[in-house]
Enzyme design. Sequence first.
Site, PDB file in Angstrom:
ATOM      1  N   SER A 147       0.828  -1.197   0.000  1.00 34.23           N
ATOM      2  CA  SER A 147       0.000   0.000   0.000  1.00 34.23           C
ATOM      3  C   SER A 147       0.873   1.262   0.000  1.00 34.23           C
ATOM      4  O   SER A 147       1.695   1.436  -0.906  1.00 34.23           O
ATOM      5  CB  SER A 147      -0.951  -0.041   1.206  1.00 34.23           C
ATOM      6  OG  SER A 147      -1.984   0.906   1.077  1.00 34.23           O
ATOM      7  N   ASP A 274      -9.929  -4.006  -5.569  1.00 31.13           N
ATOM      8  CA  ASP A 274      -9.378  -3.277  -4.430  1.00 31.13           C
ATOM      9  C   ASP A 274     -10.187  -1.992  -4.205  1.00 31.13           C
ATOM     10  O   ASP A 274     -10.189  -1.107  -5.059  1.00 31.13           O
ATOM     11  CB  ASP A 274      -7.912  -2.932  -4.701  1.00 31.13           C
ATOM     12  CG  ASP A 274      -7.183  -2.355  -3.490  1.00 31.13           C
ATOM     13  OD1 ASP A 274      -7.841  -1.670  -2.676  1.00 31.13           O
ATOM     14  OD2 ASP A 274      -5.965  -2.577  -3.366  1.00 31.13           O
ATOM     15  N   HIS A 303      -7.875  -5.147  -0.731  1.00 32.45           N
ATOM     16  CA  HIS A 303      -6.693  -4.350  -0.417  1.00 32.45           C
ATOM     17  C   HIS A 303      -5.849  -5.100   0.605  1.00 32.45           C
ATOM     18  O   HIS A 303      -6.280  -5.343   1.733  1.00 32.45           O
ATOM     19  CB  HIS A 303      -7.097  -2.988   0.139  1.00 32.45           C
ATOM     20  CG  HIS A 303      -5.953  -2.021   0.247  1.00 32.45           C
ATOM     21  ND1 HIS A 303      -5.399  -1.405  -0.854  1.00 32.45           N
ATOM     22  CD2 HIS A 303      -5.221  -1.602   1.315  1.00 32.45           C
ATOM     23  CE1 HIS A 303      -4.408  -0.623  -0.477  1.00 32.45           C
ATOM     24  NE2 HIS A 303      -4.266  -0.728   0.838  1.00 32.45           N
TER      25      HIS A 303
END
Length: 330
Positions: A147, A274, A303
């Site tokens: 991320s 996501d 995610h």
Amino acid sequence: MPVLPTPRYLPSWPFRNGHVHTIYPAIFRRIDDVQYQRERITLPDTDFLDLDWSKREATNDHDKPARVGIVLHGLEGSAAGGYVKGMVRAINKAGWDAVACNFRGCSGEPNRLLRSYHAGATEDLAAVLEHIIASYDYEEIVLVGFSLGGNLTLKYLGDMGDALPPAVKATAGISVPCDLAASVDAMSTLANKVYIARFMRNLREKMREKAAAFPGQIAIDRLDDITTFQEFDDLYTAPLHGYADADAYWQACSCRPGLVNIQIPTLILNAADDPFLGPACFPLDEAGQSANVHLEIPDYGGHVGFIDHPKDRRYWSEQRVVSFFEQHLG
């Protein structure tokens, strides 16, 4: 043109929903068989970073791993996160040492300076690499970023280009917001309200701690009214780190423009479902122009999810990343 075919990855039914796939591992995944040894390093600006090491046991000097994997967490995460420990364990099982890097203020102790971490703080990754290269004798280094940590990692590679330390051989980014503004737009939808509320709760608490540690330098009178990343980055992230506003911060720190400059094998693993990623976070054009950036877009994964089965001790993303490294490094 390394835009890879859609992989044959099909999780069990409940995890074919991006939100379920995102929330389940964040709440329920626990890994107890990764034991860290902490090392604190001092940064050039006198602040510190805590590195959590998980080294493979060697029976003799000849058996010492020649490769180390550096793992970087996401927004408001840490080395203690299940997704970080899962990747650390997968790297260890491949026969390599692993080290999880906690960003400033994320290791359980506030950092020393007014500034904190952010999506483009590549100087901190550079300092970690410099320390590991100078202090250890690894022949090969691989990087894995999740991320926000994935964006930071890929931005560092793009900024460095040919000047990357030769020991750094390959990298992977998982659930990477390659375009920060597009990710913020995606996160601002009503369906993502629960995620924003959680992030804001943590970020507001850290700002209160900063304001107490640095009296008169941070205004928190509007803090409780902040409900979006746009507002938080405008008031805090951008000015604390030298950017005019949130838009300037997102533009300067997004990794997407620099992907074409990456000179080592790099896997970007972004799931089509996501909920944190907008369309611009899938850099099809850049991967198509690059001999080194390999973009893989599974239909599922959420995610930082990528579950094979909830009882499986290894997640699909961990196996995929290790396989990618082995394929490109031998």
